[in-house]
Design a protein around this motif. Sequence first.
Motif, PDB file in Angstrom:
ATOM      1  N   ARG A 246       0.807  -1.218   0.000  1.00  0.00           N
ATOM      2  CA  ARG A 246       0.000   0.000   0.000  1.00  0.00           C
ATOM      3  C   ARG A 246       0.841   1.269   0.000  1.00  0.00           C
ATOM      4  O   ARG A 246       0.536   2.227  -0.697  1.00  0.00           O
ATOM      5  N   SER A 247       1.895   1.297   0.809  1.00  0.00           N
ATOM      6  CA  SER A 247       2.729   2.499   0.852  1.00  0.00           C
ATOM      7  C   SER A 247       3.419   2.732  -0.479  1.00  0.00           C
ATOM      8  O   SER A 247       3.491   3.860  -0.981  1.00  0.00           O
ATOM      9  N   SER A 248       3.932   1.650  -1.082  1.00  0.00           N
ATOM     10  CA  SER A 248       4.601   1.799  -2.375  1.00  0.00           C
ATOM     11  C   SER A 248       3.599   2.135  -3.476  1.00  0.00           C
ATOM     12  O   SER A 248       3.925   2.865  -4.411  1.00  0.00           O
ATOM     13  N   ALA A 249       2.360   1.619  -3.383  1.00  0.00           N
ATOM     14  CA  ALA A 249       1.334   1.953  -4.366  1.00  0.00           C
ATOM     15  C   ALA A 249       0.933   3.415  -4.254  1.00  0.00           C
ATOM     16  O   ALA A 249       0.706   4.102  -5.265  1.00  0.00           O
ATOM     17  N   GLN A 250       0.857   3.925  -3.016  1.00  0.00           N
ATOM     18  CA  GLN A 250       0.578   5.346  -2.827  1.00  0.00           C
ATOM     19  C   GLN A 250       1.731   6.183  -3.384  1.00  0.00           C
ATOM     20  O   GLN A 250       1.518   7.251  -3.971  1.00  0.00           O
ATOM     21  N   GLY A 251       2.963   5.686  -3.205  1.00  0.00           N
ATOM     22  CA  GLY A 251       4.117   6.374  -3.778  1.00  0.00           C
ATOM     23  C   GLY A 251       4.068   6.384  -5.290  1.00  0.00           C
ATOM     24  O   GLY A 251       4.429   7.374  -5.937  1.00  0.00           O
TER      25      GLY A 251
END
Length: 370
Positions: free
Chosen positions: A303-308
């Motif tokens: 999720r964090s990398s997808a938001q990035g």
Amino acid sequence: QGVVSIFMPAIMGVIADRWFPAQRLLAFCHAVAAVFMAITGYIGMREGYDVAFGDIFGTYTVAVAFYMPTLALSNSVSYTALESAGLDTVKAFPPIRVFGTIGFIFSMLLVDYTGFQDSYNQFFASAAWGIVLAFYSLSLPKCPVNRDAGGKSLVSALGFGSFRLFKEKRMAVFFIFSMLLGAALQISNGYANPYINGFGEYPEYAGTFAVEHTNMLISLSQLSETLCILLIPMFLSRYGIKKVMIVAMLAWVCRFFFFAVGNPGVPGVFMFALSMLVYGVAFDFFNISGSLFVNNEVPESMRSSAQGLFMLMTNGFGASIGVVAAQEVVNYFTKNQTFFDGWPIVWYIFAGYALLIAILFAFIFKEKKV
């Protein structure tokens, strides 16, 4: 801002997913950004009016490089905290996110009221907020990390698995159009303020409220934001991401059109006011809804990398393309024409660009069948 957003949010998102809890990384980014923003202010204070562009460009760039990932990280931390509490992010996040916009309004009015906009003090003000946010971030709920590389490839080991989302046509289309809308956002952020200020060079508009207090006028955009954020849960649940994004795109058309026909006088200033008011729909229905959509479409481990990745496409590639392409359009149509002949054409072109995006998105993007 555009260039550093191409790689920094994605890299920080990967680190947050794999090795470092997102809330602590958020604190780290705020702290580093604050330190370099304070150094920028110090250089400005020391050099005074003799300060050169190159003197502050390096430290300011580092500050922005570490600030931009905080936009995606704060979303990721918020979603994790809300889901851990058993709450629906689509319903619970927008009323919380609205306070970020209220803070934005307060900061703009503070800078306008104190006169910091034209001095190095704006950097010190930014640094002060950054330090406060760094300490506050440490108090946020703990976010999980997934240290299992999930495969033997270098891409998987480094956590860049979010780029696999491009293999799914629907997500690839969504990210590409997010990039194109990011360009529209950069056009608005880059030219709204100097365009309105430009009217001050002409006697009939010099001294008008819009020219003298442009920041205050533009803060209507954020006031509209606070209201539109609260509409997102209803619109997303009732109409879905496709219709919400199309509404955002049409709002960008109106935003640019009202700039084309408005001026700081009466009644032209009301067109500017309308442009500010539709900004809430244009920004929120694209940025906030898009972030929620990405969060709900990917597994928790990325999720964090997808938001990035979402931030990379909008504030990275989108912003970079937007600032370069828009500058070419502005230069071409304003160089050999008067202010009142060249600029309306520019805004009409930007409005046409947003309309074309809306039409293409309506035909190409397909929502998931329930």
